[in-house]
Enzyme design. Sequence first.
Site, PDB file in Angstrom:
ATOM      1  N   TYR A 142      12.325  -0.907 -18.675  1.00 44.29           N
ATOM      2  CA  TYR A 142      11.420   0.195 -18.326  1.00 44.29           C
ATOM      3  C   TYR A 142      11.738   1.500 -19.065  1.00 44.29           C
ATOM      4  O   TYR A 142      10.934   2.435 -19.029  1.00 44.29           O
ATOM      5  CB  TYR A 142      11.460   0.498 -16.810  1.00 44.29           C
ATOM      6  CG  TYR A 142      10.962  -0.599 -15.899  1.00 44.29           C
ATOM      7  CD1 TYR A 142      10.301  -1.720 -16.396  1.00 44.29           C
ATOM      8  CD2 TYR A 142      11.143  -0.509 -14.527  1.00 44.29           C
ATOM      9  CE1 TYR A 142       9.861  -2.722 -15.546  1.00 44.29           C
ATOM     10  CE2 TYR A 142      10.698  -1.509 -13.678  1.00 44.29           C
ATOM     11  CZ  TYR A 142      10.067  -2.616 -14.191  1.00 44.29           C
ATOM     12  OH  TYR A 142       9.637  -3.596 -13.340  1.00 44.29           O
ATOM     13  N   HIS A 181      14.392 -11.034 -14.624  1.00 42.38           N
ATOM     14  CA  HIS A 181      13.092 -10.356 -14.608  1.00 42.38           C
ATOM     15  C   HIS A 181      11.924 -11.355 -14.689  1.00 42.38           C
ATOM     16  O   HIS A 181      10.914 -11.205 -14.007  1.00 42.38           O
ATOM     17  CB  HIS A 181      13.044  -9.374 -15.795  1.00 42.38           C
ATOM     18  CG  HIS A 181      12.076  -8.250 -15.626  1.00 42.38           C
ATOM     19  ND1 HIS A 181      12.276  -7.002 -16.155  1.00 42.38           N
ATOM     20  CD2 HIS A 181      10.875  -8.184 -14.999  1.00 42.38           C
ATOM     21  CE1 HIS A 181      11.257  -6.223 -15.854  1.00 42.38           C
ATOM     22  NE2 HIS A 181      10.379  -6.922 -15.151  1.00 42.38           N
ATOM     23  N   LYS A 195      17.043  -5.162 -13.708  1.00 38.84           N
ATOM     24  CA  LYS A 195      16.589  -6.522 -14.052  1.00 38.84           C
ATOM     25  C   LYS A 195      17.019  -6.913 -15.466  1.00 38.84           C
ATOM     26  O   LYS A 195      17.008  -6.078 -16.377  1.00 38.84           O
ATOM     27  CB  LYS A 195      15.053  -6.612 -13.955  1.00 38.84           C
ATOM     28  CG  LYS A 195      14.489  -6.112 -12.642  1.00 38.84           C
ATOM     29  CD  LYS A 195      12.999  -6.341 -12.513  1.00 38.84           C
ATOM     30  CE  LYS A 195      12.431  -5.575 -11.326  1.00 38.84           C
ATOM     31  NZ  LYS A 195      11.970  -4.219 -11.645  1.00 38.84           N
ATOM     32  N   ASP A 244      13.465   0.870  -7.595  1.00 44.70           N
ATOM     33  CA  ASP A 244      13.325  -0.315  -8.431  1.00 44.70           C
ATOM     34  C   ASP A 244      13.152   0.092  -9.891  1.00 44.70           C
ATOM     35  O   ASP A 244      12.259   0.864 -10.223  1.00 44.70           O
ATOM     36  CB  ASP A 244      12.089  -1.116  -7.993  1.00 44.70           C
ATOM     37  CG  ASP A 244      11.944  -2.387  -8.794  1.00 44.70           C
ATOM     38  OD1 ASP A 244      12.612  -3.380  -8.435  1.00 44.70           O
ATOM     39  OD2 ASP A 244      11.195  -2.402  -9.792  1.00 44.70           O
TER      40      ASP A 244
HETATM   41  P1  NDP Z   1       1.570   0.147  -8.065  1.00 41.88           P
HETATM   42  O1  NDP Z   1       0.610  -0.939  -7.743  1.00 41.88           O
HETATM   43  O2  NDP Z   1       2.678   0.428  -7.118  1.00 41.88           O
HETATM   44  O3  NDP Z   1       0.787   1.523  -8.301  1.00 41.88           O
HETATM   45  C1  NDP Z   1      -0.322   1.575  -9.158  1.00 41.88           C
HETATM   46  C2  NDP Z   1      -0.791   2.963  -9.461  1.00 41.88           C
HETATM   47  O4  NDP Z   1      -1.306   3.536  -8.270  1.00 41.88           O
HETATM   48  C3  NDP Z   1       0.307   3.902  -9.927  1.00 41.88           C
HETATM   49  O5  NDP Z   1       0.316   3.956 -11.329  1.00 41.88           O
HETATM   50  C4  NDP Z   1      -0.034   5.265  -9.283  1.00 41.88           C
HETATM   51  O6  NDP Z   1      -0.451   6.211 -10.250  1.00 41.88           O
HETATM   52  C5  NDP Z   1      -1.165   4.944  -8.338  1.00 41.88           C
HETATM   53  N1  NDP Z   1      -0.834   5.369  -6.963  1.00 41.88           N
HETATM   54  C6  NDP Z   1       0.377   5.355  -6.356  1.00 41.88           C
HETATM   55  N2  NDP Z   1       0.273   5.804  -5.101  1.00 41.88           N
HETATM   56  C7  NDP Z   1      -1.014   6.102  -4.900  1.00 41.88           C
HETATM   57  C8  NDP Z   1      -1.750   6.622  -3.799  1.00 41.88           C
HETATM   58  N3  NDP Z   1      -1.149   6.904  -2.661  1.00 41.88           N
HETATM   59  N4  NDP Z   1      -3.093   6.813  -3.956  1.00 41.88           N
HETATM   60  C9  NDP Z   1      -3.709   6.537  -5.108  1.00 41.88           C
HETATM   61  N5  NDP Z   1      -3.076   6.039  -6.192  1.00 41.88           N
HETATM   62  C10 NDP Z   1      -1.739   5.830  -6.086  1.00 41.88           C
HETATM   63  O7  NDP Z   1       2.172  -0.030  -9.559  1.00 41.88           O
HETATM   64  P2  NDP Z   1       3.097  -0.966 -10.399  1.00 41.88           P
HETATM   65  O8  NDP Z   1       2.303  -2.047 -11.024  1.00 41.88           O
HETATM   66  O9  NDP Z   1       3.853  -0.033 -11.273  1.00 41.88           O
HETATM   67  O10 NDP Z   1       4.128  -1.666  -9.392  1.00 41.88           O
HETATM   68  C11 NDP Z   1       5.132  -0.961  -8.671  1.00 41.88           C
HETATM   69  C12 NDP Z   1       6.530  -1.208  -9.212  1.00 41.88           C
HETATM   70  O11 NDP Z   1       6.847  -2.587  -9.146  1.00 41.88           O
HETATM   71  C13 NDP Z   1       6.757  -0.864 -10.688  1.00 41.88           C
HETATM   72  O12 NDP Z   1       6.842   0.518 -10.912  1.00 41.88           O
HETATM   73  C14 NDP Z   1       8.019  -1.627 -10.953  1.00 41.88           C
HETATM   74  O13 NDP Z   1       9.129  -0.937 -10.424  1.00 41.88           O
HETATM   75  C15 NDP Z   1       7.734  -2.917 -10.198  1.00 41.88           C
HETATM   76  N6  NDP Z   1       7.107  -3.943 -11.066  1.00 41.88           N
HETATM   77  C16 NDP Z   1       7.823  -5.080 -11.316  1.00 41.88           C
HETATM   78  C17 NDP Z   1       7.322  -6.049 -12.146  1.00 41.88           C
HETATM   79  C18 NDP Z   1       8.131  -7.278 -12.414  1.00 41.88           C
HETATM   80  O14 NDP Z   1       7.794  -8.019 -13.365  1.00 41.88           O
HETATM   81  N7  NDP Z   1       9.149  -7.549 -11.640  1.00 41.88           N
HETATM   82  C19 NDP Z   1       5.994  -5.925 -12.797  1.00 41.88           C
HETATM   83  C20 NDP Z   1       5.282  -4.725 -12.407  1.00 41.88           C
HETATM   84  C21 NDP Z   1       5.827  -3.783 -11.566  1.00 41.88           C
HETATM   85  P3  NDP Z   1       0.254   7.702 -10.308  1.00 41.88           P
HETATM   86  O15 NDP Z   1       1.637   7.511 -10.825  1.00 41.88           O
HETATM   87  O16 NDP Z   1      -0.647   8.429 -11.252  1.00 41.88           O
HETATM   88  O17 NDP Z   1       0.225   8.230  -8.887  1.00 41.88           O
END
Ligand code: NDP
Length: 320
Positions: free
Chosen positions: A51, A113, A80, A46
């Site tokens: 981004y 988006h 998006k 995604d």
């Molecule tokens: P998530 O809720 O998926 O993840 C949040 C954070 O959790 C990450 O920054 C990561 O940090 C940490 N994390 C990931 N895996 C683990 C784990 N196993 N244990 C502990 N911590 C963990 O983040 P997003 O808000 O980014 O949402 C996911 C995706 O959804 C986005 O990347 C994007 O592609 C999409 N999105 C779409 C939106 C829209 O408007 N359509 C808005 C927001 C997001 P680290 O990288 O340091 O591991």
Amino acid sequence: MQSVKLNDGNFMPVLGLGTATVEQDLCDKAEEITVTAIEIGFRHIDSAYVYNTEEQVGKAIRRKIADGTVKREDIFYTSKLWVTFHRPDLVRPALEASLKKLQMDFVDLYLIHWPLSFKPAEDPFSSNIGDCFTPDTVDLCATWEAMEKCKDAGLTKSIGVSNFNHKQLELILNKPGLKYKPVCNQVECHVYLNQSKLLTFCKSKDIVLVAYSALGSQRICGTWLKENSPILLDDPVLGEIARKYNRTPAQVALRYQLQRGIVVLAKSFKKERIKENFQVFDFQLTPEDMKTIDSLNRDFRYTEPAHFKDHPNYPFHEEY
Ligand code: NDP
């Protein structure tokens, strides 16, 4: 990887890699991260024009096709349409700009988006698009018709929406002359915002709900996007359930969505966590544990962009 059949006949893998990072200096890492994720088994990726990771993600996908790990048809790639490109004459050029960065001929899914539009800059494709926040009044149905044309032109296999409330979905579904229904609505969805009403609505219309921020969104330099936000993965009940299954809270948070018939995204730029997030197909939460997790809902949103709130199409004033 398990997939779900979309209402246009295409298939979407049920677990996707999120590639949005709030830390711009990490954008370059998106290439290695995507390569790693494909090697681990992720087939759904995604991203979005806004981004700033499409160039890197495209490179990664091409690298894994070139080395024989996957074929193009094994990958499900989502992009998006940003809020400044809703004018019908800008929709196709915006998708083409993404394709150019990706160096691909088509994407698998193209989403509106957000359901709100802002006036484009004089040069709509200038790099500071994130700074244009003068509300525009583009008819969502007209944008949707331009999306349909992108599908007909073969630039995207499927089309859908993101951050739409049920009334905005209905507006599209009831549009006279609708050619294609949105295949999905990608929205914030996690144990603190379980979206049960929107999910029921989407299921009744054969629209897949895709969950973003399923792990509780992103920390910036140790703080959270919204002040005083609860840290989802520290939730004691989630922790207790995770211990019971010998899993991590992240795995339980992802598994919960899969068992509800939701396609779930997980973002991590760390290899070990990407591996961990992929290990969600070999255990099953009991109906009791599903109910316990349902009860954690508190209708809490991590993502409420301040500069969107006064827009007449702001989606989150509606209950769902
Ligand atoms: P998530 O809720 O998926 O993840 C949040 C954070 O959790 C990450 O920054 C990561 O940090 C940490 N994390 C990931 N895996 C683990 C784990 N196993 N244990 C502990 N911590 C963990 O983040 P997003 O808000 O980014 O949402 C996911 C995706 O959804 C986005 O990347 C994007 O592609 C999409 N999105 C779409 C939106 C829209 O408007 N359509 C808005 C927001 C997001 P680290 O990288 O340091 O591991």
